[in-house]
Scaffold this motif. Structure first.
Motif, PDB file in Angstrom:
ATOM      1  N   SER B 361       1.287  26.122  78.395  1.00 51.51           N
ATOM      2  CA  SER B 361       2.106  27.247  77.967  1.00 51.51           C
ATOM      3  C   SER B 361       3.566  26.998  78.331  1.00 51.51           C
ATOM      4  O   SER B 361       4.474  27.279  77.548  1.00 51.51           O
ATOM      5  CB  SER B 361       1.651  28.538  78.638  1.00 51.51           C
ATOM      6  N   PHE B 362       3.720  26.444  79.543  1.00 47.10           N
ATOM      7  CA  PHE B 362       5.087  26.182  79.991  1.00 47.10           C
ATOM      8  C   PHE B 362       5.775  25.204  79.053  1.00 47.10           C
ATOM      9  O   PHE B 362       6.899  25.423  78.632  1.00 47.10           O
ATOM     10  CB  PHE B 362       5.028  25.630  81.415  1.00 47.10           C
ATOM     11  N   ASN B 363       4.995  24.174  78.696  1.00 46.76           N
ATOM     12  CA  ASN B 363       5.572  23.177  77.786  1.00 46.76           C
ATOM     13  C   ASN B 363       5.934  23.817  76.452  1.00 46.76           C
ATOM     14  O   ASN B 363       6.990  23.551  75.879  1.00 46.76           O
ATOM     15  CB  ASN B 363       4.593  22.036  77.583  1.00 46.76           C
ATOM     16  N   GLY B 364       5.016  24.695  75.950  1.00 49.08           N
ATOM     17  CA  GLY B 364       5.280  25.386  74.679  1.00 49.08           C
ATOM     18  C   GLY B 364       6.546  26.214  74.781  1.00 49.08           C
ATOM     19  O   GLY B 364       7.414  26.169  73.886  1.00 49.08           O
ATOM     20  N   MET B 365       6.599  26.897  75.905  1.00 52.00           N
ATOM     21  CA  MET B 365       7.762  27.767  76.108  1.00 52.00           C
ATOM     22  C   MET B 365       9.034  26.949  76.142  1.00 52.00           C
ATOM     23  O   MET B 365      10.045  27.313  75.541  1.00 52.00           O
ATOM     24  CB  MET B 365       7.568  28.512  77.421  1.00 52.00           C
ATOM     25  N   LEU B 366       8.920  25.836  76.789  1.00 53.47           N
ATOM     26  CA  LEU B 366      10.079  24.969  76.936  1.00 53.47           C
ATOM     27  C   LEU B 366      10.536  24.491  75.556  1.00 53.47           C
ATOM     28  O   LEU B 366      11.740  24.495  75.231  1.00 53.47           O
ATOM     29  CB  LEU B 366       9.693  23.786  77.823  1.00 53.47           C
ATOM     30  N   ALA B 367       9.557  24.110  74.731  1.00 54.74           N
ATOM     31  CA  ALA B 367       9.875  23.611  73.392  1.00 54.74           C
ATOM     32  C   ALA B 367      10.573  24.703  72.584  1.00 54.74           C
ATOM     33  O   ALA B 367      11.599  24.481  71.934  1.00 54.74           O
ATOM     34  CB  ALA B 367       8.591  23.172  72.704  1.00 54.74           C
ATOM     35  N   LYS B 368      10.004  25.904  72.686  1.00 52.75           N
ATOM     36  CA  LYS B 368      10.562  27.039  71.944  1.00 52.75           C
ATOM     37  C   LYS B 368      11.989  27.293  72.396  1.00 52.75           C
ATOM     38  O   LYS B 368      12.899  27.507  71.595  1.00 52.75           O
ATOM     39  CB  LYS B 368       9.699  28.269  72.255  1.00 52.75           C
ATOM     40  N   SER B 370      14.066  25.283  73.823  1.00 50.26           N
ATOM     41  CA  SER B 370      15.067  24.273  73.442  1.00 50.26           C
ATOM     42  C   SER B 370      15.388  24.395  71.952  1.00 50.26           C
ATOM     43  O   SER B 370      16.521  24.200  71.518  1.00 50.26           O
ATOM     44  CB  SER B 370      14.568  22.881  73.812  1.00 50.26           C
ATOM     45  N   GLU B 371      14.396  24.816  71.167  1.00 54.76           N
ATOM     46  CA  GLU B 371      14.635  25.013  69.733  1.00 54.76           C
ATOM     47  C   GLU B 371      15.625  26.156  69.521  1.00 54.76           C
ATOM     48  O   GLU B 371      16.614  26.039  68.768  1.00 54.76           O
ATOM     49  CB  GLU B 371      13.315  25.336  69.049  1.00 54.76           C
ATOM     50  N   LEU B 372      15.362  27.234  70.225  1.00 57.46           N
ATOM     51  CA  LEU B 372      16.240  28.398  70.122  1.00 57.46           C
ATOM     52  C   LEU B 372      17.659  28.035  70.539  1.00 57.46           C
ATOM     53  O   LEU B 372      18.637  28.413  69.877  1.00 57.46           O
ATOM     54  CB  LEU B 372      15.722  29.528  71.020  1.00 57.46           C
ATOM     55  N   ALA B 373      17.707  27.260  71.617  1.00 60.87           N
ATOM     56  CA  ALA B 373      19.026  26.871  72.104  1.00 60.87           C
ATOM     57  C   ALA B 373      19.763  26.069  71.032  1.00 60.87           C
ATOM     58  O   ALA B 373      20.952  26.249  70.815  1.00 60.87           O
ATOM     59  CB  ALA B 373      18.862  26.040  73.358  1.00 60.87           C
ATOM     60  N   TYR B 374      18.980  25.258  70.364  1.00 61.15           N
ATOM     61  CA  TYR B 374      19.623  24.451  69.317  1.00 61.15           C
ATOM     62  C   TYR B 374      20.142  25.339  68.178  1.00 61.15           C
ATOM     63  O   TYR B 374      21.255  25.174  67.690  1.00 61.15           O
ATOM     64  CB  TYR B 374      18.649  23.412  68.772  1.00 61.15           C
ATOM     65  N   LEU B 375      19.302  26.287  67.827  1.00 62.80           N
ATOM     66  CA  LEU B 375      19.688  27.194  66.747  1.00 62.80           C
ATOM     67  C   LEU B 375      20.992  27.902  67.095  1.00 62.80           C
ATOM     68  O   LEU B 375      21.925  27.966  66.296  1.00 62.80           O
ATOM     69  CB  LEU B 375      18.598  28.232  66.510  1.00 62.80           C
ATOM     70  N   LEU B 376      21.019  28.389  68.310  1.00 56.78           N
ATOM     71  CA  LEU B 376      22.202  29.108  68.778  1.00 56.78           C
ATOM     72  C   LEU B 376      23.423  28.210  68.690  1.00 56.78           C
ATOM     73  O   LEU B 376      24.479  28.589  68.200  1.00 56.78           O
ATOM     74  CB  LEU B 376      21.943  29.541  70.231  1.00 56.78           C
ATOM     75  N   TYR B 377      23.158  27.029  69.176  1.00 53.08           N
ATOM     76  CA  TYR B 377      24.229  26.037  69.216  1.00 53.08           C
ATOM     77  C   TYR B 377      24.750  25.783  67.791  1.00 53.08           C
ATOM     78  O   TYR B 377      25.961  25.817  67.534  1.00 53.08           O
ATOM     79  CB  TYR B 377      23.632  24.796  69.835  1.00 53.08           C
ATOM     80  N   GLU B 378      23.827  25.613  66.846  1.00 48.75           N
ATOM     81  CA  GLU B 378      24.237  25.294  65.479  1.00 48.75           C
ATOM     82  C   GLU B 378      25.009  26.441  64.852  1.00 48.75           C
ATOM     83  O   GLU B 378      26.031  26.260  64.182  1.00 48.75           O
ATOM     84  CB  GLU B 378      23.005  24.977  64.638  1.00 48.75           C
ATOM     85  N   THR B 379      24.478  27.646  65.093  1.00 50.90           N
ATOM     86  CA  THR B 379      25.158  28.821  64.564  1.00 50.90           C
ATOM     87  C   THR B 379      26.614  28.833  64.985  1.00 50.90           C
ATOM     88  O   THR B 379      27.517  29.015  64.178  1.00 50.90           O
ATOM     89  CB  THR B 379      24.483  30.098  65.078  1.00 50.90           C
ATOM     90  N   GLU B 380      26.710  28.579  66.301  1.00 50.99           N
ATOM     91  CA  GLU B 380      28.067  28.611  66.822  1.00 50.99           C
ATOM     92  C   GLU B 380      28.937  27.553  66.164  1.00 50.99           C
ATOM     93  O   GLU B 380      30.095  27.795  65.804  1.00 50.99           O
ATOM     94  CB  GLU B 380      28.046  28.429  68.334  1.00 50.99           C
ATOM     95  N   ILE B 381      28.356  26.377  65.979  1.00 52.23           N
ATOM     96  CA  ILE B 381      29.099  25.272  65.352  1.00 52.23           C
ATOM     97  C   ILE B 381      29.558  25.691  63.953  1.00 52.23           C
ATOM     98  O   ILE B 381      30.701  25.508  63.550  1.00 52.23           O
ATOM     99  CB  ILE B 381      28.226  24.013  65.261  1.00 52.23           C
ATOM    100  N   ARG B 382      28.601  26.302  63.222  1.00 51.97           N
ATOM    101  CA  ARG B 382      28.917  26.682  61.837  1.00 51.97           C
ATOM    102  C   ARG B 382      30.063  27.694  61.827  1.00 51.97           C
ATOM    103  O   ARG B 382      30.981  27.600  61.012  1.00 51.97           O
ATOM    104  CB  ARG B 382      27.706  27.337  61.179  1.00 51.97           C
ATOM    105  N   GLU B 383      29.933  28.643  62.723  1.00 55.09           N
ATOM    106  CA  GLU B 383      30.988  29.647  62.810  1.00 55.09           C
ATOM    107  C   GLU B 383      32.320  28.961  63.045  1.00 55.09           C
ATOM    108  O   GLU B 383      33.328  29.247  62.395  1.00 55.09           O
ATOM    109  CB  GLU B 383      30.702  30.623  63.952  1.00 55.09           C
ATOM    110  N   LYS B 384      32.230  28.033  64.041  1.00 57.85           N
ATOM    111  CA  LYS B 384      33.456  27.317  64.394  1.00 57.85           C
ATOM    112  C   LYS B 384      34.022  26.599  63.172  1.00 57.85           C
ATOM    113  O   LYS B 384      35.226  26.670  62.860  1.00 57.85           O
ATOM    114  CB  LYS B 384      33.159  26.298  65.499  1.00 57.85           C
ATOM    115  N   ASP B 385      33.104  25.915  62.471  1.00 58.63           N
ATOM    116  CA  ASP B 385      33.521  25.149  61.298  1.00 58.63           C
ATOM    117  C   ASP B 385      34.252  26.039  60.305  1.00 58.63           C
ATOM    118  O   ASP B 385      35.334  25.724  59.800  1.00 58.63           O
ATOM    119  CB  ASP B 385      32.308  24.532  60.607  1.00 58.63           C
ATOM    120  N   ALA B 386      33.570  27.172  60.036  1.00 54.00           N
ATOM    121  CA  ALA B 386      34.146  28.107  59.055  1.00 54.00           C
ATOM    122  C   ALA B 386      35.515  28.561  59.522  1.00 54.00           C
ATOM    123  O   ALA B 386      36.482  28.617  58.737  1.00 54.00           O
ATOM    124  CB  ALA B 386      33.217  29.298  58.900  1.00 54.00           C
TER     125      ALA B 386
END
Lengths: 440, 603
Positions: B361-368, B370-386
């Motif tokens: 479960s911990f591993n699953g949580m960790l994967a989730k 890190s995925e979320l973190a990436y999403l957040l990160y990308e969103t921010e990048i896109r915003e920045k880009d725009a």
């Protein structure tokens, strides 16, 4: 903490196995520990000495010397333990016979030379030549006469310890007062029956009342010993049986003369009547003279109040002769007796012979010539005065029934002493009764 | 208590387990061991006591049998009338006996000696009338002994009718000088006819036999074994020695028993039994400590094994406790590093037990995570880009506005309404694009922007572009992402007109079905062949990073929608070569409520 995930299931199994092994080892250790406890009581067994039961019939003053001899031996021999059991001579042989027949015989017993025939018969005691050779006992060391008394059918059946004869003890104090001592403190006894009787009569006249001139018990064998001694002093005397041993023939003239002489001493009250313990009488100073065995010497000389003198029994008739016997050591036959016990018995016999001086302190004449000739023996007072009597010993004839035959003679003589019959009757009754026994 | 509870609660799990183990294993084991040992000791002591008593009983029985045998000898005078007659006579001391009396008494004594064992030392007969006949070892009979009136056994016959008296060991001196140890049996002899006491018979016996019986008993190396008579006088001891520390006996209390006594600080187990035959008390004393020797060995073993077993168990338990809690501790460490932001380390799962599941479960949580973190990160990048893109075009917007304003003014002076329209629209477009970033705008705003843009483009392309807009009025308030439609329209103009010749038609429709807002931009241009379309679709689906030559406009729009609303929304494309191109935006219908129309005041 440490690196993770390194304990695989396999390693854990090894750990558990190890722990179980450890526990098992522990258990084995504990069991082993308990097991060793059981085997603790063994070292003593090896030191257990060979114990010999040793029967003796000493009732004179000599038992204490035998006890000392045995104690000394036990001290010197850690591997052998002699257990002495002394009983009264009166029941000793009866007891020994019963013991042998019932298989309870002692390992070692004193047997008088007179009594050997009845124990040699039927193999009740063991021939000792083989054992003697094994333990180095030399038969040649013994006085020839004594050694011969233990030989039956060419075999030695007993180890002789001593010769004991009748001797005449006297209280120097009384004899000196009566003027009956010579310069050498020996009694001045005249020749023949008359000389002896006169001597006693003079003595009796000088003695304080109540003191016996000569002490001899009214009962028991002492008078018989004296008769036998005197009978043997006669030329051609001392005949007991006819040549083929089927009949007693001592109801003859010589024998009667000797007995009448003995009886006269009683009847004239030169030997007072009703004496039970003549030994004690003399010991306590209530008798001037005493005729008894040499075994009294050791006891008497310890009494400081007694001025002791000892001479051989006077020669009344033709030549010196005196009743004597030997204490011999014999091994009663027992089926289960071990070789160790036989050897130990022989070791004791040899040791006792070689330490004959200790036994001589009781008064006996040692059986070994070497001991008799030794300085230690010569140093003993009185003994040399009668050592030669061993050469004029008159043993009882060899007969398997001699002991019981003697008892018959005792019975007849007692009646004579108690004035119930004459010496003639006594001899005749004895002979008749003995002949009856011999016919059986 | 409370503090303990608190302390315990805060204890590490492994320690807790060990502590519990100690309490629940060591304590019961220790107590059990202690009670077992105590019970065992007690039982052993009692058993030994019983055994000792049994041994003494057996011993006493043996001695009694022997004594009875000896006792039979004392009744022998009744079978010898000569003896009883002699004892009945009145005589003075030392009066001589007749030959008949001598032989009668002698044969009697001989019979006693012969019937008895070897160990009879002496026989004495005493008559009340002064007669005596005493046979001591190594001497002839004596008739002068007189019975000592003070002799201790004399008064014991009172009340003991017909019973013999056993006299404890005493010295017996012979006239030969030897001193013998002997105990005696005494019997009162009575006349049957008149019942008067005729005299006494005393038989002296060597205590050797008793001594042998005693020596055969082996209680213990340090034992004391002895026999005393009723007055406490020693009859015989096992080693002929009087026990020095012989504690005062209490045999009067009971004829047999086992008791504990203390002597010189040492505990002694004392068993005693009193014989009914002789009245003698057999006493066996054994030091308790030597009895308990084995027990002590056992105790040592119990303690040793206990310590080793418990130690081993503890060791194993410590190991197991740490082994069990180790993954937990690892997990907690991992969590801490996750807390610090390190999402790269996974938990090594070995097994499917609770811990394994937890790790999983911990591993699953960790994967989730890190995925979320990436999403957040990308969103921010896109915003920045725009924003950066906007910033780039924002370069001095006032200058542009002012310029456009001037152009518009001049056009008015010159009387060119087209220029006025264009410049005004351009100004609006710029203002919309470059205004402060707003996450969401209404569809109306977006459509206004597109309209402005299209006005300019229509002036550029005049009659060549026909632009229709069909919008469900109810959707005008819906929330959309800004600058979402304009790039698609621009794309459509490029496709529809620039590459083709002639007229182009662009239609923009917005409708909704089941809470999905569909905005469709359709052209009738040259379209795309299937491969190009597929490549473009793949590009949209898989590419997350911007870059590359083309399609960035579409990709940007698509990713922004996906990032904002999720995977099921976004841009989809349809096209057929020479039949136009259709881009469909799918969005959730969210009514833009309450939010005041942000003014465009950026300056």
């Amino acid at each position: 903490m440490r690196d993770t995930g390194c304990y695989s299931g396999h390693k854990r199994n090894i750990l558990i196995t190890l722990s179980i092994l450890l526990l098992a080892m522990l258990l084995v250790l504990v069991m082993g520990g308990c097991g060793t406890d059981g085997a603790e009581e063994s070292p003593q067994a090896a030191a257990e000495p060979v114990t010999l039961e040793y029967w003796t019939p000493f009732s004179g003053g000599d038992n204490i010397f035998m006890t000392e001899l045995v104690q000394q031996f036990n001290r010197e021999h850690g591997d052998i333990r002699i257990d002495q059991i002394n009983s009264r001579l009166d029941d000793y042989y009866s007891r020994l016979r019963t013991a042998i027949l019932s298989g309870n015989a002692p390992d070692l017993a004193i047997i008088h030379a007179t009594n050997l025939p009845q124990f040699v018969q039927n193999g009740y005691i063991e021939p000792l030549d083989g054992l003697a050779a094994d333990t180095g006992l030399d038969w040649g060391q013994f006085n020839a006469k004594i050694a011969e008394s233990t030989v039956y059918g060419g075999a030695h059946y007993a180890v002789p310890l001593d010769t004991h004869t009748l001797v005449l003890y006297y209280n120097k104090k009384y004899l000196k007062e009566a003027g009956l001592l010579d310069a050498g403190d020996k009694p001045l006894i005249g020749k023949g029956e008359q000389g002896f009787t006169e001597f006693l009569q003079q003595l009796k006249a000088e003695l304080p009342p109540g003191v016996a001139p000569l002490a001899l018990p009214s009962t028991r064998i002492d008078s018989v010993w004296l008769w036998w001694s005197l009978y043997n002093q006669m030329q051609g005397g001392g005949v007991f049986y006819n040549p083929d041993g089927t009949q007693a023939v001592f109801n003859n003239k010589g024998s009667l003369q000797a007995l009448e002489f003995v009886n006269s001493l009683y009847q004239q009250e030169l030997i007072p009547p009703d004496i039970n313990d003549a030994f004690k009488l003399f010991y306590d100073g209530e008798a001037a003279m005493l005729i008894t065995g040499v075994w009294g010497t050791g006891a008497f000389e310890q009494d400081e109040n007694l001025e002791l003198g000892v001479v051989p029994v006077p020669v009344i008739y033709d030549h010196p002769a005196v009743w004597g016997d030997s204490h011999t050591l014999a091994i009663p036959a027992k089926s289960e007796m071990s070789a160790e016990k036989r050897n130990a018995a022989m070791v004791f016999a040899r040791w006792a012979v070689e330490h004959g001086v200790m036994w001589a302190e009781a008064g006996h004449v040692p059986s070994s010539r070497e001991v008799v000739e030794s300085g230690a023996y010569a140093a003993l007072k009185f003994r040399s005065d009668y050592a030669n009597t061993a050469n004029s010993v008159a043993y009882w004839p060899r007969n398997v029934k001699q002991w019981t035959i003697n008892e018959e003679i005792i019975r007849q003589f007692e009646k004579m002493i108690y004035k119930e019959q004459s010496p003639e009757q006594a001899l005749q009754n004895a002979v008749d009764s003995i002949n009856l026994q011999l016919k059986k | 208590m409370k503090s303990f509870r608190g302390w315990f609660r805060n204890l590490a799990l492994a320690r807790k387990l060990i502590l519990i183990n100690v309490v629940f294993i060591v304590l019961p084991l220790g107590l059990m061991g202690y009670f077992a040992f105590a019970r065992f000791t007690e039982t052993t002591e009692r058993k030994v006591g019983d055994y000792q008593l049994q041994t003494l009983k057996q011993l006493t029985l043996n001695i009694d049998t022997y004594m009875n045998e000896l006792n039979r000898l004392t009744v022998m005078p009744y079978q010898y009338p000569k003896v009883t007659d002699y004892l009945a006579t009145r005589r003075t001391s030392g009066e001589p006996l007749t030959l008949d009396e001598i032989s009668g008494l002698n044969s009697f004594v001989t019979q006693v000696f012969l019937n008895g064992r070897v160990d009879i030392l002496g026989v004495s007969l005493y008559g009340t009338g002064g007669a005596s006949y005493v046979v001591m070892p190594e001497s002839q009979y004596v008739t002068t002994y007189k019975l000592d009136e003070n002799v201790s056994w004399l008064n014991k016959f009172k009340g003991h009718y017909g019973q013999p008296v056993y006299v404890a060991t005493h010295d017996l001196s012979s006239s030969g000088g030897n001193v013998y140890q002997a105990f005696s049996i005494v019997r009162e002899l009575r006349s049957f006819d008149d019942g008067v006491t005729l005299g006494y018979i005393v038989i002296d016996v060597d205590p050797k036999f008793i001594s042998e019986i005693l020596s055969k008993v082996k209680l213990d190396a340090k034992e004391l074994l002895y026999i005393t008579d009723d007055s406490g006088k020693l009859v015989i001891g096992k080693d002929h020695g009087l026990p020095q520390a012989a504690p005062s006996l209490s045999p009067d209390n009971a004829s047999e028993g086992v008791s504990h006594v203390k002597s010189e600080g040492e505990g002694l187990l004392m068993a005693h039994i009193t014989s009914e035959v002789t009245g003698w008390t057999t006493v066996g004393i054994v030091p308790v400590s030597s009895l308990m020797k084995d027990t002590e060995v056992l105790r040592t073993y119990i303690i040793l094994i206990g310590i080793i077993c418990v130690g081993l168990a503890l060791l194993l338990y410590v190991f197991i406790a740490y082994r069990i809690t180790q993954p937990l501790r690892k997990l907690s460490r991992l969590m801490r590093s996750v807390e610090r932001g390190d999402l790269s380390r996974a938990f090594p799962v070995s097994g499917t037990d609770e811990v394994g599941m937890l790790g999983h479960s911990f591993n699953g949580m960790l994967a989730k995570l890190s995925e979320l973190a990436y999403l957040l990160y990308e969103t921010e990048i896109r915003e920045k880009d725009a924003q950066i893109a906007a910033l780039q075009s924002k370069i001095n917007p006032h200058f542009l506005y002012n310029t456009l304003g001037s152009i518009s003014m001049y056009a008015e002076l010159e009387g060119s309404p087209e220029i006025i329209t264009m410049s005004n629209n351009l100004s609006k477009l710029l203002r919309y694009s470059l205004s402060g970033r707003k996450e969401h705008v209404t569809l109306q705003d977006e459509l206004d922007h597109v309209s402005g843009y299209m006005t300019i483009q229509q002036m550029r392309y005049e009659e060549r572009i026909r632009f229709t807009m069909t919008i469900e009025p109810s959707l005008l308030g819906s929330e959309v992402i800004p600058l979402m439609i304009q790039p698609l329209v621009e794309n459509a103009i490029n496709h529809a007109l620039d590459k083709g010749v002639g007229r182009g038609r662009i239609s923009l429709t917005a409708d909704s079905s089941s809470q999905v807002l569909r905005i469709t931009i359709e052209d009738d241009g040259i379209g795309m062949n299937a491969e190009a379309l597929e490549a473009l679709r793949l590009h949209l689906r898989n590419t997350k990073e911007l870059g590359g030559r083309s399609g960035n406009g579409l990709l940007n729009v698509h990713r922004r929608i996906v990032l904002h609303y999720g995977d099921e929304y976004g841009l989809s494309l349809e096209s057929m070569p020479y039949q136009g191109f259709k881009a469909v935006l799918k969005l959730p219908v969210i009514t833009h409520q309450g939010r005041a129309r942000e003014d465009d005041g950026v300056a």
